[in-house]
Write an enzyme that holds these catalytic residues in place. Structure first.
Site, PDB file in Angstrom:
ATOM      1  N   ASP A  91      31.212 -80.148  -5.177  1.00 25.64           N
ATOM      2  CA  ASP A  91      30.642 -79.990  -6.512  1.00 25.64           C
ATOM      3  C   ASP A  91      29.856 -81.240  -6.892  1.00 25.64           C
ATOM      4  OD1 ASP A  91      30.067 -78.599  -8.788  1.00 25.64           O
ATOM      5  OD2 ASP A  91      31.922 -79.127  -9.824  1.00 25.64           O
ATOM      6  N   TYR A  97      26.864 -83.179  -9.584  1.00 28.99           N
ATOM      7  CA  TYR A  97      26.940 -83.671 -10.966  1.00 28.99           C
ATOM      8  C   TYR A  97      25.511 -83.971 -11.387  1.00 28.99           C
ATOM      9  CZ  TYR A  97      29.516 -86.481 -14.527  1.00 28.99           C
ATOM     10  OH  TYR A  97      30.087 -86.993 -15.666  1.00 28.99           O
ATOM     11  N   HIS A 147      24.476 -84.036 -19.060  1.00 30.46           N
ATOM     12  CA  HIS A 147      25.933 -83.840 -19.007  1.00 30.46           C
ATOM     13  C   HIS A 147      26.628 -85.142 -18.610  1.00 30.46           C
ATOM     14  CE1 HIS A 147      29.824 -81.980 -18.162  1.00 30.46           C
ATOM     15  NE2 HIS A 147      29.790 -82.510 -16.948  1.00 30.46           N
ATOM     16  N   ARG A 160      34.017 -93.148 -21.181  1.00 35.50           N
ATOM     17  CA  ARG A 160      33.765 -94.609 -21.100  1.00 35.50           C
ATOM     18  C   ARG A 160      32.663 -94.959 -22.093  1.00 35.50           C
ATOM     19  NH1 ARG A 160      33.446 -92.572 -16.084  1.00 35.50           N
ATOM     20  NH2 ARG A 160      31.211 -92.477 -16.374  1.00 35.50           N
ATOM     21  N   GLU A 186      32.763 -75.131 -17.121  1.00 42.83           N
ATOM     22  CA  GLU A 186      31.551 -75.890 -16.808  1.00 42.83           C
ATOM     23  C   GLU A 186      30.516 -74.913 -16.286  1.00 42.83           C
ATOM     24  OE1 GLU A 186      32.516 -79.288 -14.292  1.00 42.83           O
ATOM     25  OE2 GLU A 186      32.969 -80.448 -16.108  1.00 42.83           O
ATOM     26  N   GLU A 229      27.653 -73.890 -14.270  1.00 44.03           N
ATOM     27  CA  GLU A 229      27.012 -74.420 -13.062  1.00 44.03           C
ATOM     28  C   GLU A 229      26.352 -73.290 -12.275  1.00 44.03           C
ATOM     29  OE1 GLU A 229      29.275 -77.042 -10.626  1.00 44.03           O
ATOM     30  OE2 GLU A 229      30.531 -77.767 -12.271  1.00 44.03           O
ATOM     31  N   ASP A 285      33.163 -73.943 -13.117  1.00 41.33           N
ATOM     32  CA  ASP A 285      34.124 -74.936 -12.632  1.00 41.33           C
ATOM     33  C   ASP A 285      35.114 -75.220 -13.769  1.00 41.33           C
ATOM     34  OD1 ASP A 285      35.365 -76.989 -11.227  1.00 41.33           O
ATOM     35  OD2 ASP A 285      33.902 -78.484 -11.867  1.00 41.33           O
ATOM     36  N   ARG A 303      40.685 -80.810 -19.247  1.00 44.17           N
ATOM     37  CA  ARG A 303      40.208 -82.144 -19.628  1.00 44.17           C
ATOM     38  C   ARG A 303      41.328 -83.150 -19.818  1.00 44.17           C
ATOM     39  NH1 ARG A 303      35.304 -81.588 -17.694  1.00 44.17           N
ATOM     40  NH2 ARG A 303      34.071 -80.004 -18.771  1.00 44.17           N
ATOM     41  N   GLN A 333      42.455 -84.116 -16.450  1.00 44.90           N
ATOM     42  CA  GLN A 333      41.363 -84.891 -15.841  1.00 44.90           C
ATOM     43  C   GLN A 333      41.359 -86.341 -16.332  1.00 44.90           C
ATOM     44  OE1 GLN A 333      37.520 -83.078 -16.536  1.00 44.90           O
ATOM     45  NE2 GLN A 333      36.396 -84.623 -15.373  1.00 44.90           N
ATOM     46  N   TYR A 335      41.735 -88.990 -13.197  1.00 42.48           N
ATOM     47  CA  TYR A 335      40.450 -89.060 -12.485  1.00 42.48           C
ATOM     48  C   TYR A 335      40.119 -90.436 -11.895  1.00 42.48           C
ATOM     49  CZ  TYR A 335      37.441 -91.510 -15.853  1.00 42.48           C
ATOM     50  OH  TYR A 335      36.842 -92.455 -16.638  1.00 42.48           O
ATOM     51  N   LYS A 362      40.681 -79.572 -11.646  1.00 39.28           N
ATOM     52  CA  LYS A 362      39.609 -78.647 -11.259  1.00 39.28           C
ATOM     53  C   LYS A 362      40.067 -77.613 -10.230  1.00 39.28           C
ATOM     54  CE  LYS A 362      36.135 -81.273 -13.014  1.00 39.28           C
ATOM     55  NZ  LYS A 362      35.030 -80.798 -13.828  1.00 39.28           N
ATOM     56  N   THR A 390      38.102 -71.509  -9.790  1.00 42.81           N
ATOM     57  CA  THR A 390      36.640 -71.565  -9.917  1.00 42.81           C
ATOM     58  C   THR A 390      36.154 -70.122  -9.848  1.00 42.81           C
ATOM     59  OG1 THR A 390      36.550 -73.700  -8.791  1.00 42.81           O
ATOM     60  CG2 THR A 390      34.495 -72.448  -8.906  1.00 42.81           C
ATOM     61  N   THR A 411      27.690 -79.304 -13.998  1.00 34.96           N
ATOM     62  CA  THR A 411      27.441 -78.698 -15.303  1.00 34.96           C
ATOM     63  C   THR A 411      25.985 -78.886 -15.710  1.00 34.96           C
ATOM     64  OG1 THR A 411      29.672 -79.323 -15.868  1.00 34.96           O
ATOM     65  CG2 THR A 411      28.256 -78.642 -17.684  1.00 34.96           C
ATOM     66  N   GLU A 444      31.369 -81.057 -24.495  1.00 31.14           N
ATOM     67  CA  GLU A 444      30.145 -81.597 -25.097  1.00 31.14           C
ATOM     68  C   GLU A 444      29.863 -80.942 -26.456  1.00 31.14           C
ATOM     69  OE1 GLU A 444      26.816 -82.032 -22.037  1.00 31.14           O
ATOM     70  OE2 GLU A 444      28.434 -81.041 -20.961  1.00 31.14           O
TER      71      GLU A 444
HETATM   72 CA    CA Z   1      31.884 -79.538 -12.135  1.00 31.24          CA
END
Ligand code: CA
Length: 438
Positions: A139, A141, A146, A155, A211, A213, A245, A249, A252, A256, A265, A269, A371, A385
């Site tokens: 997958d 990004y 996104h 962050r 997500e 995608e 996906d 959260r 995650q 992560y 994840k 899917t 995404t 988002e």
């Molecule tokens: Ca993804």
């Protein structure tokens, strides 16, 4: 490079009348491949092509011997199998020969029409399988919009890491939990750090997300130790599906770092069952650009062809149907719309980067695009988002609010391509329904 040919002619119609209805996802210019059987039977799964609201049963077509071109007939045999891996491995010449032959027998006025009536199965009477044995799922990004808005949530001081503009970032996903549209998934459980706490608990996810995608199926692949030059990259791609996906959260954010997403994840899917081929997408190709102020790609990730036609204009939509909407019959609500042409990287660049260390891709491998969020806030491809990290729930048409996905919600993706003087083609549905935690 694929070129426009007779199969893209916008004036073509089909003797399958439902394919000619305006807004139909599967006109004769599309011809996506999938694997199906009649619902509620023990029939073998086999290859089919969507046309209007029907499926052309490729094994049934083969027994009629209406396709005489040898390359196309060989491809037809492979495409009728219970998985499309062998067909995918044959490469663009075989795919294209079969597409041309199918286009000719499905057109209005085709001589074979009388023989083919018995080879159609209504889509509403079929169940669809994952169309290939997916050996590996990677997958990416690729939406900088996104990556920036999610990075800001995780962050705040450092949203976009310095490698982002130099390479298509990716992680290895989980192939075993990929299912086709209609998937019903229990809310996952996992380790979650309560807000303000420092000891995790094992509990059902409270911040379940989707997500938006695209997924690309690899065709012929490459040998281990070899790299794929950018000029050959697209010839290794068979076609594209919609891909959800699903993402937990809260799981995650705790897991992560340092090695990336894992259990957040891997529980599910969902993909749309019909693979729209790269050849069918040819009329909707468009220029790919990189802002002048950004680093330009390294030479192995750049080419004139990638610049002039590397992007694809695909309108993407997210719809949500809650339990209440289903009960009241009000239909789903549109959550967002975006377009794959806004992707920071192209499919060719993703495939080149993936093989740039000599990693072998195999027929049926699946690449997720990441995404697809657009530049505007309302074009976010995930609830994370749209709800600003859960702080500002989205209000739906019927007054319900969503910060994240709730039990009973069906999340549905739709997508289509259109261009002036060209047919409109679509991808069919990619829907999944969330059940309470098991
Ligand atoms: Ca993804």
């Amino acid at each position: 490079m694929t070129a426009l040919n007779e199969t893209h002619d916008p004036s073509l119609t089909s003797w399958v009348e439902s394919a000619n209805i305006e807004g139909c996802d599967f006109p004769v210019q599309n011809l996506p491949f999938g694997v199906f059987r009649r619902s509620g039977t023990r029939e073998a799964f086999r290859g089919g092509v969507a046309i209007g609201d029907q499926i052309l049963d490729l094994n049934a077509v083969r027994t009629l011997r209406v396709i005489r071109n040898q390359t196309a007939a060989d491809a037809l045999r492979a495409a009728g199998a219970g998985t499309l891996n062998a067909f995918m491995a044959m490469g663009p010449e075989a795919w294209s020969a079969l597409r041309r032959a199918l286009s000719r027998i499905l057109r209005t006025g085709a001589a074979a029409q009388g023989k083919l009536a018995g080879t159609l199965v209504p889509q509403r009477e079929a169940e669809m399988a994952v169309p290939a044995n997916i050996g590996d799922f990677t997958d990416f990004y690729t939406s900088i919009h996104h990556a920036t808005s999610v990075g800001r949530l995780f962050r705040p001081d450092n949203p976009l890491l310095p490698n982002y503009k130099w390479m298509p970032i990716a992680y290895h996903g989980r192939a075993s939990s990929i299912r086709t549209s209609g998937q019903r998934l229990p809310r996952p459980r996992g380790q979650i750090l309560p807000p303000g706490g420092n000891t995790p608990e094992y509990a059902p996810c409270r911040r379940l997300d989707y997500e938006l995608e695209l997924g690309a199926f690899v065709g012929a692949g490459n040998n281990i130790g070899s790299t794929v030059p950018i000029g050959e990259a697209e010839s290794r791609l068979f076609g594209i599906v919609l891909l959800n996906d699903w993402s937990a959260r809260d799981i995650q954010s705790w897991e992560y770092q340092p090695l990336g997403p894992f259990l957040a994840k891997s529980f599910a899917t969902t993909i749309s069952p019909w693979i729209v081929t790269m050849e069918a997408l040819e009329p909707y190709r468009t220029a790919w650009t990189r802002p002048d102020a950004d680093p330009q790609p390294l030479p192995h990730l750049d080419s004139p062809d990638n610049r002039t036609r590397g992007a694809i204009d695909i309108t993407l939509e997210v719809w949500l149907e809650s339990e209440r909407m289903r009960r009241e019959g009000s239909g789903p609500a549109l959550l967002s719309r975006s377009n794959f042409r806004d992707s920071y990287w192209t499919w060719a660049q993703m495939l080149v980067h993936h093989t740039s260390n000599g990693c072998n891709l195999t027929p049926g491998d699946l690449l997720g695009s990441g995404t697809q969020s657009g530049p505007k806030p309302e074009e976010g491809g995930a609830l994370l988002e749209l709800s600003k990290g859960g702080r500002e729930p989205v209000t739906l048409a019927n007054g319900e609010r969503r910060a994240f996905v709730e039990d009973g919600d069906t999340v549905m993706f739709r997508a289509s391509c259109s261009a002036p003087g060209r047919a409109r083609i679509g991808f069919g549905d990619c829907a999944g329904t969330v059940l309470p935690a098991a």
